[in-house]
Design an enzyme around this catalytic site. Structure first.
Site, mmCIF file in Angstrom:
data_model
loop_
_atom_site.group_PDB
_atom_site.id
_atom_site.type_symbol
_atom_site.label_atom_id
_atom_site.label_comp_id
_atom_site.label_asym_id
_atom_site.label_seq_id
_atom_site.Cartn_x
_atom_site.Cartn_y
_atom_site.Cartn_z
ATOM 1 N N SER A 272 -4.517 1.067 -5.432
ATOM 2 C CA SER A 272 -4.087 1.111 -3.945
ATOM 3 C C SER A 272 -3.180 -0.249 -3.641
ATOM 4 O O SER A 272 -3.831 -1.167 -3.763
ATOM 5 C CB SER A 272 -5.362 1.068 -3.099
ATOM 6 O OG SER A 272 -6.029 2.496 -3.383
ATOM 7 N N GLY B 69 -2.021 -0.768 -0.238
ATOM 8 C CA GLY B 69 -2.157 -0.561 1.121
ATOM 9 C C GLY B 69 -1.108 0.267 1.493
ATOM 10 O O GLY B 69 -0.746 1.465 1.230
ATOM 11 N N ALA B 70 -0.235 -0.533 2.721
ATOM 12 C CA ALA B 70 0.752 0.450 3.217
ATOM 13 C C ALA B 70 1.931 0.826 2.265
ATOM 14 O O ALA B 70 2.848 1.471 2.608
ATOM 15 C CB ALA B 70 1.359 -0.639 4.311
ATOM 16 N N GLY C 84 1.643 2.083 -0.751
ATOM 17 C CA GLY C 84 1.438 3.555 -1.345
ATOM 18 C C GLY C 84 0.425 3.091 -2.502
ATOM 19 O O GLY C 84 -0.545 2.295 -2.557
ATOM 20 N N GLY D 63 -9.863 3.622 0.635
ATOM 21 C CA GLY D 63 -9.690 3.713 -0.757
ATOM 22 C C GLY D 63 -10.767 4.513 -1.379
ATOM 23 O O GLY D 63 -10.437 5.268 -2.392
ATOM 24 N N ASP D 64 -12.170 4.532 -0.811
ATOM 25 C CA ASP D 64 -12.994 5.482 -1.344
ATOM 26 C C ASP D 64 -12.730 7.046 -1.105
ATOM 27 O O ASP D 64 -12.791 7.750 -1.998
ATOM 28 C CB ASP D 64 -14.353 5.423 -0.456
ATOM 29 C CG ASP D 64 -14.937 3.907 -0.717
ATOM 30 O OD1 ASP D 64 -14.450 3.164 -1.571
ATOM 31 O OD2 ASP D 64 -15.202 3.546 0.239
#
Length: 315
Positions: free
Chosen positions: A220, A222-223, A225, A251-252
């Site tokens: 992951s 974040g913003a 992608g 994230g989960d």
């Protein structure tokens, strides 16, 4: 059925406030109490989407009983391993601009017998599981090699393992070749011991984790992608987000979407991106339901933007 393992679960209380002013008396505009812990959140996201899931976790004291009751209320089958210590309670403070301040309690210290009981319970209940998702930090009393032992036992029983942890626990588990690991950008940088400033640098870090044992890496960013690096190559996915309300559990939710979609390939990556994008637009640690997802907004490609600067570079 997807079985989740959360060695250090929690009760999570989230307060929404206009602004965080140290030393002042603050009045919340909203608050909620949710089950907490990364594996717990994976189970919650799966249940919200109508998938069967079983949550294995150590439970102790009134907080543990309350946690089990909340999960049962969401239709999740809970297999609790009794421990002498008290299940932890965490606090999050959310501001309108998406800033989140978290206070995480330490949690109980597990004895050697409790550690073995947790491992044995996973083995006993994993029959028929499509995936076992092992998620989160380890509580006091469990050595960094605990996840490695769990992965080894699960593989010996023919199960597939998704691992979402960091630091020494991740490093130790890589030698047992987990089927997929799911770091965020910060955890990815920590695992390889260097900063990440571009998507290409994140790809190289993921490839290094594969060289060290991970069969696939779902990262992951974040913003920016998400990346999936596996034996078929590198895939990149992203989706627009109107406004970030809370990133707790995002994230989960991504991991839940990935596993529910089969846990491999671009279709699973697209599901992960859709779930993550929906989760950050919900309050507290609320997990998305199918009506929150916008699959048509997700873009996946093998034409990875290697030179793109990360909006949140990791030093």
């Amino acid at each position: 059925m997807i079985l989740t393992v959360t060695p250090n679960p929690s009760l999570d209380r989230t307060y929404e406030i206009p602004a965080l002013d140290r030393g002042a008396v603050l009045r919340a505009t909203a608050d909620r109490v949710d089950p907490g812990g990364k594996g717990v959140n994976v189970s919650r996201a799966l249940a919200a989407a109508g998938h069967r899931t079983l949550a294995v976790l150590p439970l102790g004291g009134p907080a543990g009983a309350a946690l089990a009751a909340l999960l049962n209320g969401e239709g999740i089958e809970v297999v609790g391993v009794p421990v002498a210590g008290q299940t932890r309670s965490n606090i999050s403070v959310a501001e309108p601009d998406g800033t989140l301040t978290k206070i995480n309690a330490t949690g109980p210290e597990l004895s050697a017998d409790e550690s073995e009981a947790l491992l044995a319970t996973v083995g006993e209940r994993s029959a028929g599981a499509g995936w076992i998702a092992c998620c989160g930090s380890l509580p006091r009393g469990l050595a960094p090699e605990w996840y490695a032992e769990l992965v080894a036992r699960a593989h010996a029983a023919g199960a597939r393992i998704a691992l979402d942890t960091s630091g020494p626990s991740l490093t130790a588990a890589l030698r047992e070749r987990p089927d997929v690991v799911k770091p965020n950008a910060e955890e990815l940088a920590q695992a390889v011991g260097r900063p990440l400033a571009t998507v290409g640098e994140a790809v190289k870090a993921a490839e290094e984790l594969r060289a060290r044992g991970a069969r696939a890496v779902l990262a992951s960013l974040g913003a920016d992608g998400q990346l999936l690096v596996d034996e078929d190559g590198t895939h990149f996915g992203s989706a627009p987000v109107a406004a970030v309300r809370s990133n707790v559990g995002a994230g989960d939710a991504s991991l839940a979407g990935f596993l529910a979609a089969g846990g491999t390939g671009r279709a699973a990556l697209a599901a992960a991106v859709a779930h993550g994008a929906a989760a950050v637009q919900l309050p507290g640690s609320q997990l998305p339901t199918p009506r929150d997802l916008v699959p048509a907004a997700v873009m996946t490609t093998d034409d990875v933007p290697y030179d793109r600067l990360l909006r949140e570079p990791v030093s």
